[in-house]
Design a protein around this motif. Sequence first.
Motif, PDB file in Angstrom:
ATOM      1  N   PRO A  10       0.767  -1.291   0.011  1.00 46.68           N
ATOM      2  CA  PRO A  10       0.025   0.143   0.009  1.00 46.68           C
ATOM      3  C   PRO A  10       0.782   1.234   0.077  1.00 46.68           C
ATOM      4  O   PRO A  10       1.875   1.284   0.438  1.00 46.68           O
ATOM      5  CB  PRO A  10      -0.971  -0.135   1.134  1.00 46.68           C
ATOM      6  CG  PRO A  10       0.067  -0.775   2.299  1.00 46.68           C
ATOM      7  CD  PRO A  10       0.925  -1.685   1.391  1.00 46.68           C
ATOM      8  N   TYR A  11       0.465   2.366  -0.404  1.00 40.86           N
ATOM      9  CA  TYR A  11       0.847   3.642  -0.694  1.00 40.86           C
ATOM     10  C   TYR A  11      -0.111   4.608  -0.127  1.00 40.86           C
ATOM     11  O   TYR A  11      -1.331   4.281  -0.306  1.00 40.86           O
ATOM     12  CB  TYR A  11       1.416   4.099  -2.066  1.00 40.86           C
ATOM     13  CG  TYR A  11       2.361   3.264  -2.502  1.00 40.86           C
ATOM     14  CD1 TYR A  11       3.794   3.705  -2.591  1.00 40.86           C
ATOM     15  CD2 TYR A  11       2.468   1.830  -2.689  1.00 40.86           C
ATOM     16  CE1 TYR A  11       4.847   2.934  -2.977  1.00 40.86           C
ATOM     17  CE2 TYR A  11       3.595   1.185  -3.356  1.00 40.86           C
ATOM     18  CZ  TYR A  11       4.893   1.649  -3.266  1.00 40.86           C
ATOM     19  OH  TYR A  11       5.698   0.855  -3.582  1.00 40.86           O
ATOM     20  N   VAL A  12       0.297   5.744   0.760  1.00 40.84           N
ATOM     21  CA  VAL A  12      -0.617   6.595   1.198  1.00 40.84           C
ATOM     22  C   VAL A  12      -0.205   7.707   0.193  1.00 40.84           C
ATOM     23  O   VAL A  12       0.790   8.678   0.249  1.00 40.84           O
ATOM     24  CB  VAL A  12      -0.012   7.000   2.457  1.00 40.84           C
ATOM     25  CG1 VAL A  12      -0.879   8.279   2.960  1.00 40.84           C
ATOM     26  CG2 VAL A  12      -0.035   5.864   3.593  1.00 40.84           C
ATOM     27  N   LEU A  13      -1.211   7.954  -0.852  1.00 44.80           N
ATOM     28  CA  LEU A  13      -1.228   9.136  -1.854  1.00 44.80           C
ATOM     29  C   LEU A  13      -0.834  10.536  -1.192  1.00 44.80           C
ATOM     30  O   LEU A  13      -0.061  11.119  -1.707  1.00 44.80           O
ATOM     31  CB  LEU A  13      -2.324   9.047  -2.666  1.00 44.80           C
ATOM     32  CG  LEU A  13      -2.591   7.853  -3.421  1.00 44.80           C
ATOM     33  CD1 LEU A  13      -3.724   7.757  -4.676  1.00 44.80           C
ATOM     34  CD2 LEU A  13      -1.279   6.961  -3.934  1.00 44.80           C
ATOM     35  N   ARG A  14      -1.764  10.747  -0.292  1.00 43.94           N
ATOM     36  CA  ARG A  14      -1.696  12.208   0.356  1.00 43.94           C
ATOM     37  C   ARG A  14      -0.443  12.485   1.076  1.00 43.94           C
ATOM     38  O   ARG A  14      -0.105  13.623   1.178  1.00 43.94           O
ATOM     39  CB  ARG A  14      -2.810  12.273   1.204  1.00 43.94           C
ATOM     40  CG  ARG A  14      -2.856  11.634   2.633  1.00 43.94           C
ATOM     41  CD  ARG A  14      -4.039  11.980   3.499  1.00 43.94           C
ATOM     42  NE  ARG A  14      -3.887  11.401   4.748  1.00 43.94           N
ATOM     43  CZ  ARG A  14      -4.346  10.184   4.905  1.00 43.94           C
ATOM     44  NH1 ARG A  14      -5.356   9.377   3.899  1.00 43.94           N
ATOM     45  NH2 ARG A  14      -4.423   9.590   5.990  1.00 43.94           N
ATOM     46  N   ASP A  15       0.158  11.418   1.268  1.00 40.19           N
ATOM     47  CA  ASP A  15       1.590  11.620   2.006  1.00 40.19           C
ATOM     48  C   ASP A  15       2.985  11.617   0.880  1.00 40.19           C
ATOM     49  O   ASP A  15       3.848  11.881   1.175  1.00 40.19           O
ATOM     50  CB  ASP A  15       2.046  10.496   2.915  1.00 40.19           C
ATOM     51  CG  ASP A  15       1.370  10.663   4.115  1.00 40.19           C
ATOM     52  OD1 ASP A  15       0.430  11.494   4.441  1.00 40.19           O
ATOM     53  OD2 ASP A  15       1.267   9.708   4.916  1.00 40.19           O
ATOM     54  N   GLY A  16       2.438  11.787  -0.391  1.00 34.49           N
ATOM     55  CA  GLY A  16       3.216  11.844  -1.428  1.00 34.49           C
ATOM     56  C   GLY A  16       4.209  10.433  -1.737  1.00 34.49           C
ATOM     57  O   GLY A  16       4.960  10.679  -2.272  1.00 34.49           O
ATOM     58  N   GLU A  17       3.688   9.401  -1.095  1.00 39.61           N
ATOM     59  CA  GLU A  17       4.508   8.178  -1.113  1.00 39.61           C
ATOM     60  C   GLU A  17       4.814   7.648  -2.539  1.00 39.61           C
ATOM     61  O   GLU A  17       6.040   7.063  -3.039  1.00 39.61           O
ATOM     62  CB  GLU A  17       4.034   7.300  -0.244  1.00 39.61           C
ATOM     63  CG  GLU A  17       4.151   7.432   1.288  1.00 39.61           C
ATOM     64  CD  GLU A  17       3.286   6.137   1.945  1.00 39.61           C
ATOM     65  OE1 GLU A  17       3.672   6.240   3.213  1.00 39.61           O
ATOM     66  OE2 GLU A  17       2.990   5.250   1.326  1.00 39.61           O
ATOM     67  N   THR A  18       4.066   8.345  -3.491  1.00 37.36           N
ATOM     68  CA  THR A  18       4.373   7.685  -4.975  1.00 37.36           C
ATOM     69  C   THR A  18       4.897   8.614  -5.774  1.00 37.36           C
ATOM     70  O   THR A  18       5.212   8.667  -7.083  1.00 37.36           O
ATOM     71  CB  THR A  18       2.764   7.324  -5.493  1.00 37.36           C
ATOM     72  OG1 THR A  18       2.176   8.418  -5.601  1.00 37.36           O
ATOM     73  CG2 THR A  18       2.095   6.359  -4.958  1.00 37.36           C
ATOM     74  N   ARG A  19       5.414   9.793  -5.087  1.00 40.13           N
ATOM     75  CA  ARG A  19       6.005  10.839  -5.590  1.00 40.13           C
ATOM     76  C   ARG A  19       7.533  10.696  -5.420  1.00 40.13           C
ATOM     77  O   ARG A  19       8.381  11.582  -5.917  1.00 40.13           O
ATOM     78  CB  ARG A  19       5.765  12.327  -5.224  1.00 40.13           C
ATOM     79  CG  ARG A  19       4.133  12.636  -5.628  1.00 40.13           C
ATOM     80  CD  ARG A  19       3.818  12.503  -6.993  1.00 40.13           C
ATOM     81  NE  ARG A  19       4.638  13.197  -7.941  1.00 40.13           N
ATOM     82  CZ  ARG A  19       4.613  12.929  -9.314  1.00 40.13           C
ATOM     83  NH1 ARG A  19       4.120  12.240  -9.895  1.00 40.13           N
ATOM     84  NH2 ARG A  19       5.584  13.888 -10.085  1.00 40.13           N
ATOM     85  N   ARG A  20       8.180   9.895  -4.545  1.00 36.65           N
ATOM     86  CA  ARG A  20       9.402   9.691  -4.159  1.00 36.65           C
ATOM     87  C   ARG A  20      10.331   8.996  -5.394  1.00 36.65           C
ATOM     88  O   ARG A  20       9.668   7.907  -5.924  1.00 36.65           O
ATOM     89  CB  ARG A  20       9.423   8.931  -2.613  1.00 36.65           C
ATOM     90  CG  ARG A  20       8.681   9.504  -1.650  1.00 36.65           C
ATOM     91  CD  ARG A  20       8.867   8.895  -0.367  1.00 36.65           C
ATOM     92  NE  ARG A  20       7.897   9.736   0.636  1.00 36.65           N
ATOM     93  CZ  ARG A  20       7.505   9.126   1.812  1.00 36.65           C
ATOM     94  NH1 ARG A  20       7.695   7.862   1.914  1.00 36.65           N
ATOM     95  NH2 ARG A  20       6.650   9.793   2.580  1.00 36.65           N
ATOM     96  N   PRO A  21      11.653   9.303  -5.307  1.00 34.09           N
ATOM     97  CA  PRO A  21      12.473   8.775  -6.333  1.00 34.09           C
ATOM     98  C   PRO A  21      12.549   7.091  -6.451  1.00 34.09           C
ATOM     99  O   PRO A  21      12.418   6.577  -7.581  1.00 34.09           O
ATOM    100  CB  PRO A  21      13.801   9.401  -6.054  1.00 34.09           C
ATOM    101  CG  PRO A  21      13.533  10.539  -5.096  1.00 34.09           C
ATOM    102  CD  PRO A  21      12.367  10.094  -4.409  1.00 34.09           C
TER     103      PRO A  21
END
Lengths: 215, 215
Positions: free
Chosen positions: B32-43
């Motif tokens: 799982p990824y928490v989208l609102r924490d920007g987890e899918t925007r990390r390198p």
Amino acid sequence: MTLKLHNFFRSSTSTRLRAALNLKGLEYDYIPYVLRDGETRRPDYLAKNPQGLVPTLETGEGRFLTQSLAIIEWLEETHPEPPLLPADPDGRARVRALSYMIACEIHPLNNLRVLFRLRDQFGADEAAQKDWFTHWVTLTFDALEAELSRSQDTGTYCHGETPGLADCCLYAQVWNNRRFGIPLDTWPTLARIQEALEHLPAFTRAAPPNQPDAA
Amino acid sequence: MTLKLHNFFRSSTSTRLRAALNLKGLEYDYIPYVLRDGETRRPDYLAKNPQGLVPTLETGEGRFLTQSLAIIEWLEETHPEPPLLPADPDGRARVRALSYMIACEIHPLNNLRVLFRLRDQFGADEAAQKDWFTHWVTLTFDALEAELSRSQDTGTYCHGETPGLADCCLYAQVWNNRRFGIPLDTWPTLARIQEALEHLPAFTRAAPPNQPDAA
């Protein structure tokens, strides 16, 4: 069996389908619609395409196929040569993903009915529409550039040395971008591939200005 | 080979892919990824998925597949049974067109990053976002209802008696509609199919509230 293409010269989804038909070497009757006159909202067209959108491909066997990507997959299955998808599943997944990045993340947000909705619901003027349009192009073209520039699967075209589905989508989107004058300068790999596509008659013959209904 | 699904419980594209994996009877690790924490925007995630979107399917052979529909086509090619597309090209074109009606005409306009953009660029409040969301659902669900109610290809599910790709897209979209409380009353065929899907464990197990990261 004569294929009939119900479409509009400036439509991006029509452009990508015309490029695919040309790559397959398939002839078709060109049936133009004037979108701003509501010609695709009339009952006889809605019977062919319940969304009232272009393109629709009439197969000559009484079938009306809709949604450009579904039509291109049908072409790939019924007219396999030359292929628009690679042979291996991983390669096919890559080409489809590149295609859907454009077809699912840029085009749906930037087509004419969306820009009209922005105008009607939010009073978006031409400048605001350009900001919106450019925002979605930039987001996804940045990601496309990242993928295409780092992958060894990229060749002269989006995937290797054969133009295919992703190239059809890219070419049509770059044409669409001209509406707001978006240059390709910041995406060198996309610019290089687009230039290669502009040397292929299958693509240039599909370009909006080269259609019979172009103004 | 263990499949790993990088996803988010409430994501509509994740839901449709989970349903497809379940229909195929494939097990997968749920990441799982928490989208609102920007987890899918990390390198580290952008290296897997250059768009920073969910879902991504990690194949266990070092491949990261992106774009839910491209992943489902890959599943269909690498794990053909049970099929999610019919065998005949015309049927496949119909199911893909129904799927793309949702995946290309509703979801891209209504996902969270678009609603955020409407808020940021046009000051759209919750009511304006609901108007926007409902507008695009209604346009395409009206067309889907027209096609599904008039075609003899429609069965218990979108195409015949076997749930497939279009049903995965429909089920996920109906879940997404609940964000704004859009009832299915005006689309009786869609409502009937959705009810049938809600009796299938492959679908209910894919539903957002039944995921490990559901709040």
